[in-house]
Design a protein around this motif. Sequence first.
Motif, mmCIF file in Angstrom:
data_model
loop_
_atom_site.group_PDB
_atom_site.id
_atom_site.type_symbol
_atom_site.label_atom_id
_atom_site.label_comp_id
_atom_site.label_asym_id
_atom_site.label_seq_id
_atom_site.Cartn_x
_atom_site.Cartn_y
_atom_site.Cartn_z
ATOM 1 N N GLU A 279 -13.222 -6.062 6.565
ATOM 2 C CA GLU A 279 -12.077 -5.167 6.719
ATOM 3 C C GLU A 279 -11.586 -4.759 5.337
ATOM 4 O OE1 GLU A 279 -7.713 -4.989 8.825
ATOM 5 O OE2 GLU A 279 -9.064 -6.615 9.311
ATOM 6 N N ILE A 280 -11.492 -3.449 5.101
ATOM 7 C CA ILE A 280 -11.033 -2.931 3.814
ATOM 8 C C ILE A 280 -9.512 -2.847 3.803
ATOM 9 C CG2 ILE A 280 -11.083 -0.936 2.272
ATOM 10 C CD1 ILE A 280 -13.914 -0.404 3.385
ATOM 11 N N ASP A 281 -8.946 -2.276 4.845
ATOM 12 C CA ASP A 281 -7.499 -2.214 5.037
ATOM 13 C C ASP A 281 -7.249 -2.005 6.519
ATOM 14 O OD1 ASP A 281 -7.816 0.592 5.507
ATOM 15 O OD2 ASP A 281 -7.506 1.024 3.395
ATOM 16 N N ASP A 282 -6.022 -1.639 6.892
ATOM 17 C CA ASP A 282 -5.687 -1.499 8.312
ATOM 18 C C ASP A 282 -6.486 -0.414 9.031
ATOM 19 O OD1 ASP A 282 -3.855 -3.487 8.039
ATOM 20 O OD2 ASP A 282 -2.122 -2.162 7.874
ATOM 21 N N LYS A 283 -7.004 0.559 8.282
ATOM 22 C CA LYS A 283 -7.667 1.689 8.922
ATOM 23 C C LYS A 283 -9.161 1.795 8.622
ATOM 24 C CE LYS A 283 -3.689 4.613 9.451
ATOM 25 N NZ LYS A 283 -3.269 5.968 9.589
ATOM 26 N N ASN A 284 -9.709 0.940 7.783
ATOM 27 C CA ASN A 284 -11.115 1.071 7.376
ATOM 28 C C ASN A 284 -11.813 -0.283 7.389
ATOM 29 O OD1 ASN A 284 -10.878 3.936 6.540
ATOM 30 N ND2 ASN A 284 -9.553 3.082 4.973
ATOM 31 N N PHE A 285 -13.096 -0.261 7.769
ATOM 32 C CA PHE A 285 -13.897 -1.465 7.663
ATOM 33 C C PHE A 285 -15.352 -1.093 7.420
ATOM 34 C CE2 PHE A 285 -13.440 -0.474 12.157
ATOM 35 C CZ PHE A 285 -14.713 -0.600 12.669
ATOM 36 N N ASP A 286 -16.083 -1.989 6.771
ATOM 37 C CA ASP A 286 -17.508 -1.837 6.508
ATOM 38 C C ASP A 286 -18.282 -2.759 7.436
ATOM 39 O OD1 ASP A 286 -17.428 0.019 4.434
ATOM 40 O OD2 ASP A 286 -17.387 -1.502 2.875
ATOM 41 N N ILE A 287 -19.423 -2.278 7.901
ATOM 42 C CA ILE A 287 -20.340 -3.084 8.690
ATOM 43 C C ILE A 287 -21.663 -3.109 7.933
ATOM 44 C CG2 ILE A 287 -21.585 -3.294 10.868
ATOM 45 C CD1 ILE A 287 -19.292 -1.677 12.146
ATOM 46 N N TYR A 288 -22.150 -4.289 7.618
ATOM 47 C CA TYR A 288 -23.426 -4.447 6.929
ATOM 48 C C TYR A 288 -24.438 -4.954 7.947
ATOM 49 C CZ TYR A 288 -20.519 -4.397 2.723
ATOM 50 O OH TYR A 288 -19.638 -4.060 1.732
ATOM 51 N N LEU A 289 -25.566 -4.263 8.074
ATOM 52 C CA LEU A 289 -26.564 -4.714 9.024
ATOM 53 C C LEU A 289 -27.968 -4.383 8.555
ATOM 54 C CD1 LEU A 289 -27.497 -2.149 11.351
ATOM 55 C CD2 LEU A 289 -25.033 -2.142 11.138
ATOM 56 N N TYR A 290 -28.901 -5.153 9.061
ATOM 57 C CA TYR A 290 -30.321 -4.894 8.860
ATOM 58 C C TYR A 290 -30.818 -4.246 10.153
ATOM 59 C CZ TYR A 290 -30.132 -8.115 4.919
ATOM 60 O OH TYR A 290 -29.828 -8.724 3.745
ATOM 61 N N VAL A 291 -31.383 -3.057 10.027
ATOM 62 C CA VAL A 291 -31.808 -2.325 11.221
ATOM 63 C C VAL A 291 -32.950 -1.391 10.854
ATOM 64 C CG1 VAL A 291 -30.112 -0.499 10.875
ATOM 65 C CG2 VAL A 291 -30.970 -0.917 13.151
ATOM 66 N N GLY A 292 -33.829 -1.171 11.791
ATOM 67 C CA GLY A 292 -34.889 -0.198 11.583
ATOM 68 C C GLY A 292 -34.310 1.207 11.496
ATOM 69 N N LYS A 293 -34.883 2.033 10.676
ATOM 70 C CA LYS A 293 -34.323 3.365 10.432
ATOM 71 C C LYS A 293 -34.265 4.214 11.698
ATOM 72 C CE LYS A 293 -37.757 6.338 8.580
ATOM 73 N NZ LYS A 293 -38.402 6.996 7.492
ATOM 74 N N ASN A 294 -35.150 3.991 12.624
ATOM 75 C CA ASN A 294 -35.143 4.764 13.865
ATOM 76 C C ASN A 294 -34.046 4.326 14.828
ATOM 77 O OD1 ASN A 294 -37.361 6.179 12.942
ATOM 78 N ND2 ASN A 294 -38.803 4.778 13.890
ATOM 79 N N LYS A 295 -33.497 3.137 14.623
ATOM 80 C CA LYS A 295 -32.483 2.615 15.538
ATOM 81 C C LYS A 295 -31.063 2.862 15.059
ATOM 82 C CE LYS A 295 -35.422 -1.114 17.176
ATOM 83 N NZ LYS A 295 -35.533 -2.569 17.287
ATOM 84 N N ILE A 296 -30.879 3.341 13.844
ATOM 85 C CA ILE A 296 -29.541 3.504 13.281
ATOM 86 C C ILE A 296 -28.704 4.481 14.109
ATOM 87 C CG2 ILE A 296 -30.078 5.322 11.608
ATOM 88 C CD1 ILE A 296 -27.790 2.330 10.995
ATOM 89 N N LYS A 297 -29.333 5.479 14.712
ATOM 90 C CA LYS A 297 -28.606 6.460 15.526
ATOM 91 C C LYS A 297 -27.872 5.787 16.684
ATOM 92 C CE LYS A 297 -31.619 10.304 14.420
ATOM 93 N NZ LYS A 297 -32.586 11.268 14.931
ATOM 94 N N LYS A 298 -28.490 4.753 17.251
ATOM 95 C CA LYS A 298 -27.887 4.023 18.361
ATOM 96 C C LYS A 298 -26.558 3.400 17.920
ATOM 97 C CE LYS A 298 -29.495 -0.085 19.225
ATOM 98 N NZ LYS A 298 -30.303 -1.228 19.638
ATOM 99 N N TYR A 299 -26.531 2.813 16.734
ATOM 100 C CA TYR A 299 -25.315 2.178 16.229
ATOM 101 C C TYR A 299 -24.248 3.214 15.880
ATOM 102 C CZ TYR A 299 -27.913 -2.166 15.998
ATOM 103 O OH TYR A 299 -28.644 -3.261 16.320
ATOM 104 N N ILE A 300 -24.661 4.302 15.280
ATOM 105 C CA ILE A 300 -23.712 5.346 14.876
ATOM 106 C C ILE A 300 -23.015 5.931 16.096
ATOM 107 C CG2 ILE A 300 -23.509 7.645 13.866
ATOM 108 C CD1 ILE A 300 -25.762 6.827 11.947
ATOM 109 N N GLU A 301 -23.766 6.235 17.140
ATOM 110 C CA GLU A 301 -23.177 6.804 18.349
ATOM 111 C C GLU A 301 -22.145 5.858 18.946
ATOM 112 O OE1 GLU A 301 -23.463 9.890 19.563
ATOM 113 O OE2 GLU A 301 -24.677 10.269 17.790
#
Length: 66
Positions: free
Chosen positions: A9-31
């Motif tokens: 968590e960066i602050d009340d309105k922002n956070f970072d998610i770090y993950l290992y994922v195949g490049k073809n699967k990233i769209k699933k997470y973004i959606e």
Amino acid sequence: DDFFKKIEEIDDKNFDIYLYVGKNKIKKYIEGLKKFGNIKLSRKLVGYDKNKGKKKYIITILVKKD
């Protein structure tokens, strides 16, 4: 193969998610994360998979809440 490394968590309105994922699967997470706010992606090369002959990246997803 996919897994979350950490959520920071960066602050009340922002956070970072770090993950290992195949490049073809990233769209699933973004959606799935778009409902939480705006998305910004960055990636960092972390290694090379000799068996598959592919580069390994860690993807950072910044979510900015609306």
